[in-house]
Motif scaffolding. Structure first.
Motif, short mmCIF file in Angstrom:
data_model
loop_
_atom_site.label_atom_id
_atom_site.label_comp_id
_atom_site.label_asym_id
_atom_site.label_seq_id
_atom_site.Cartn_x
_atom_site.Cartn_y
_atom_site.Cartn_z
N LEU A 154 0.81 -1.22 0.00
CA LEU A 154 0.00 0.00 0.00
C LEU A 154 0.85 1.27 0.00
CD1 LEU A 154 -2.96 -0.99 2.36
CD2 LEU A 154 -2.75 -1.23 -0.12
N ASN A 155 2.10 1.17 0.40
CA ASN A 155 3.01 2.32 0.34
C ASN A 155 3.60 2.52 -1.05
OD1 ASN A 155 2.65 3.13 2.97
ND2 ASN A 155 4.38 1.95 3.76
N ASP A 156 3.49 1.49 -1.90
CA ASP A 156 3.94 1.59 -3.29
C ASP A 156 2.86 2.32 -4.09
OD1 ASP A 156 5.44 1.25 -5.56
OD2 ASP A 156 5.36 -0.95 -5.56
N SER A 157 3.15 2.60 -5.35
CA SER A 157 2.16 3.30 -6.18
C SER A 157 0.96 2.38 -6.47
CB SER A 157 2.79 3.74 -7.50
OG SER A 157 3.02 2.63 -8.35
N ALA A 158 -0.19 3.00 -6.66
CA ALA A 158 -1.40 2.23 -6.98
C ALA A 158 -1.24 1.50 -8.30
CB ALA A 158 -2.61 3.15 -7.01
N ASP A 159 -0.53 2.09 -9.27
CA ASP A 159 -0.32 1.43 -10.55
C ASP A 159 0.50 0.15 -10.38
OD1 ASP A 159 -1.82 3.05 -12.16
OD2 ASP A 159 -0.14 4.20 -12.96
N ASN A 160 1.51 0.20 -9.53
CA ASN A 160 2.29 -1.01 -9.27
C ASN A 160 1.44 -2.07 -8.59
OD1 ASN A 160 4.62 -0.08 -10.45
ND2 ASN A 160 5.60 0.54 -8.54
N GLY A 161 0.56 -1.65 -7.70
CA GLY A 161 -0.35 -2.59 -7.06
C GLY A 161 -1.28 -3.24 -8.07
N LEU A 162 -1.84 -2.43 -8.96
CA LEU A 162 -2.72 -2.97 -10.00
C LEU A 162 -1.97 -3.93 -10.91
CD1 LEU A 162 -4.91 0.04 -11.18
CD2 LEU A 162 -5.72 -2.11 -10.18
N ARG A 163 -0.73 -3.60 -11.25
CA ARG A 163 0.06 -4.49 -12.09
C ARG A 163 0.25 -5.85 -11.42
NH1 ARG A 163 3.15 -4.35 -16.48
NH2 ARG A 163 2.87 -2.11 -16.73
N LYS A 164 0.51 -5.85 -10.13
CA LYS A 164 0.67 -7.11 -9.40
C LYS A 164 -0.62 -7.91 -9.41
CE LYS A 164 4.38 -5.57 -6.33
NZ LYS A 164 4.82 -5.29 -4.95
N MET A 165 -1.74 -7.22 -9.22
CA MET A 165 -3.04 -7.89 -9.25
C MET A 165 -3.29 -8.57 -10.59
SD MET A 165 -5.31 -4.90 -7.42
CE MET A 165 -6.89 -5.74 -7.58
N LEU A 166 -3.11 -7.80 -11.65
CA LEU A 166 -3.42 -8.29 -12.99
C LEU A 166 -2.42 -9.33 -13.46
CD1 LEU A 166 -4.39 -4.78 -14.26
CD2 LEU A 166 -5.90 -6.77 -14.50
N PHE A 167 -1.15 -9.15 -13.11
CA PHE A 167 -0.13 -10.13 -13.50
C PHE A 167 -0.38 -11.46 -12.79
CE2 PHE A 167 4.05 -12.17 -13.17
CZ PHE A 167 4.43 -12.18 -14.51
N GLY A 168 -0.77 -11.40 -11.52
CA GLY A 168 -1.08 -12.63 -10.80
C GLY A 168 -2.26 -13.35 -11.40
N MET A 169 -3.31 -12.60 -11.74
CA MET A 169 -4.48 -13.20 -12.38
C MET A 169 -4.12 -13.85 -13.71
SD MET A 169 -7.02 -9.97 -11.75
CE MET A 169 -8.20 -10.50 -12.98
N GLY A 170 -3.40 -13.11 -14.55
CA GLY A 170 -3.06 -13.61 -15.88
C GLY A 170 -2.13 -14.80 -15.84
N SER A 171 -1.16 -14.78 -14.92
CA SER A 171 -0.18 -15.87 -14.85
C SER A 171 -0.81 -17.14 -14.30
CB SER A 171 1.00 -15.44 -13.97
OG SER A 171 1.65 -14.31 -14.54
N LEU A 172 -1.72 -17.02 -13.33
CA LEU A 172 -2.42 -18.20 -12.83
C LEU A 172 -3.32 -18.76 -13.93
CD1 LEU A 172 -3.18 -20.19 -10.61
CD2 LEU A 172 -4.83 -18.52 -9.75
N SER A 173 -3.99 -17.88 -14.65
CA SER A 173 -4.90 -18.30 -15.71
C SER A 173 -4.14 -19.01 -16.84
CB SER A 173 -5.64 -17.08 -16.27
OG SER A 173 -6.53 -17.45 -17.30
N LEU A 174 -3.01 -18.45 -17.25
CA LEU A 174 -2.31 -18.93 -18.45
C LEU A 174 -1.26 -19.99 -18.15
CD1 LEU A 174 -2.12 -18.42 -21.54
CD2 LEU A 174 -0.28 -16.81 -21.04
N GLY A 175 -0.13 -19.58 -17.61
CA GLY A 175 0.97 -20.52 -17.44
C GLY A 175 0.71 -21.61 -16.43
N GLU A 176 0.06 -21.26 -15.32
CA GLU A 176 -0.11 -22.23 -14.24
C GLU A 176 -1.32 -23.14 -14.46
OE1 GLU A 176 1.16 -24.13 -10.72
OE2 GLU A 176 2.14 -22.67 -12.04
N LEU A 177 -2.52 -22.57 -14.55
CA LEU A 177 -3.73 -23.39 -14.63
C LEU A 177 -3.90 -24.01 -16.01
CD1 LEU A 177 -6.11 -24.46 -13.07
CD2 LEU A 177 -7.32 -22.31 -13.46
#
Length: 420
Positions: free
Chosen positions: A250-273
């Protein structure tokens, strides 16, 4: 384990779209990231609570083993998987989770490291620990090392992970506990899960397969370690802790937080699952690469992974007590920029959740579990799994589309080197 019918899921999604307008009018990126942290804390809190219930069930079973009590422990393990599998969406983007999760959910494992196995069991070539059998031995010789394993403790189990340098030597976590409860699934791609007898834990003359006291000690220590690990992660996301990962996020930028959210979603969806958990098993027709292979719970494991992705996009999570946790979401941010695109992306999420739900329907209603679906020659089953992979790939494209709309470029979710 049951999931909602396809119709009720569709109704839920429609209601969500209708109710989201309450948030979308004035949601900002920082609010979405803060709610994401709250959502993660809720999920890990539920994972911890269900693990504690599992531990209590194990204690009750070991105090007086019976077939009925073993079944109760199995049900507690299955229930504990529901929140944990929804937590995997917090991986990939958040290094604190990725660095930690292997001790809880690493797979596939060479189960001969832990206990007795069938003579023809398949293990990783070159793994010196593949038949070590910790439960039957107080000393292990693995490679050039001699290890004292007389006292089975959570610390010992943690230290034995990847012993001898092999990733297949998984000593701890959900799958080690799963193996101890179910035993090997010797049915291949035919119907049936593992069928360990409760007498494997009866101390005394009725003990089967030897070392029942140590097998019980291992089961208890593995459950204790699971709780320790989950308690640590719950604190990393707690708003009541200082100096934890939540504070860093939460002390990082909101854009970096959103990137982590979306990257986690996409990576679980694609490479992992789509990749590691489905494509690998399907292409090799390999039950060894099935996720919850001892219990035949893989359909639920996949479903709740997908539910976790859905949760983060929609900002919603159904807790284990039945209550709904909701708040500002990525959907809201997308809707503020482009309402039509938001609805199109939501439709893809609904479609993919329903498609992964078909794996559950096939198992629960038609008796065809994931290890049967991936069998060579099962054309219908192979097609169902492949259609699910295709839907997950399409969902990943929608995640990338959502990222661009909210100002996150070049997301590049992890494909785990798979081509789709």
């Amino acid at each position: 384990m049951k999931v909602k019918s396809l119709l009720s899921r569709a109704v839920t999604a429609t209601l969500f779209l209708a109710s989201s307008s309450a948030f979308s009018a004035d949601v900002n990126k920082q609010q979405v990231v803060e709610h994401y942290a709250d959502l993660a804390h809720s999920v890990y809190s539920d994972a911890l609570t269900t693990a504690q219930t599992l531990d209590k069930s194990i204690e009750s079973f070991l105090s007086e083993p019976s077939a009925a009590k073993l079944e109760q422990v199995k049900q507690a393990w299955l229930a504990s998987r529901v929140p944990y599998q929804q937590s995997e969406v917090f991986r990939f983007g958040n290094a604190v989770v990725d660095d930690w999760e292997g001790q809880l959910n690493a797979w596939p494992l060479d189960e001969g490291l832990i206990d007795y196995v069938n003579l023809d069991y398949q293990y990783e070539l070159g793994n010196d620990g593949a038949n070590a059998n910790i439960i039957a031995n107080e000393k292990l010789v693995i490679g050039s090392s001699t290890l004292n394993v007389k006292e089975i403790t959570p610390e010992l189990i943690a230290n034995l992970n990847e012993v001898g340098g092999s990733e297949a030597n998984v000593a701890s976590g959900y799958h080690a506990i799963e193996f101890l409860l179910w035993g090997q699934d010797l049915n291949g791609t035919n119907a049936g899960a593992g069928a360990r007898a409760y007498t494997d834990f009866v101390v005394g003359n009725e003990c089967t397969n030897g070392h029942c006291d140590r097998r019980g000690d291992y089961l208890k220590a593995a459950a204790e370690l699971l709780i320790q690990d989950l308690a640590w992660m719950e604190k990393q996301w707690s708003p009541e802790q200082t100096g934890n990962y939540r504070e860093e996020l939460l002390n990082d930028s909101a854009d970096n937080g959103l990137r982590k959210m979306l990257f986690g979603m996409g990576s679980l969806s694609l490479g992992e699952l789509a990749g590691e958990r489905m494509k690998v098993a399907l292409e090799a027709n390999s039950t060894e690469d099935e996720h919850d292979c001892f219990s035949d719970n893989t359909h639920n494991s996949h479903y709740y992974n997908e539910q976790g992705i859905f949760n983060v996009y929609t900002g919603s999570y159904q807790r284990t007590d039945g209550s709904m946790f909701e708040g500002p979401s990525i959907f809201d941010l997308v809707a503020q920029k482009d309402q039509k695109a938001a609805q199109q992306i939501q439709i893809q999420f609904d479609s993919t959740l329903a498609q992964v739900g078909e794996l559950v329907t096939e198992a629960e209603k038609n008796g065809q579990f994931f290890d049967q679906l991936i069998a060579a020659g099962n054309t219908q089953g192979n097609t169902l799994v492949n259609e699910t992979i295709i839907s997950l790939v399409a969902q990943t494209a929608s995640i990338e589309r959502a990222a661009k709309i909210v100002g996150i470029d070049s997301l590049s979710p992890d494909s785990a080197d798979h081509e789709f």
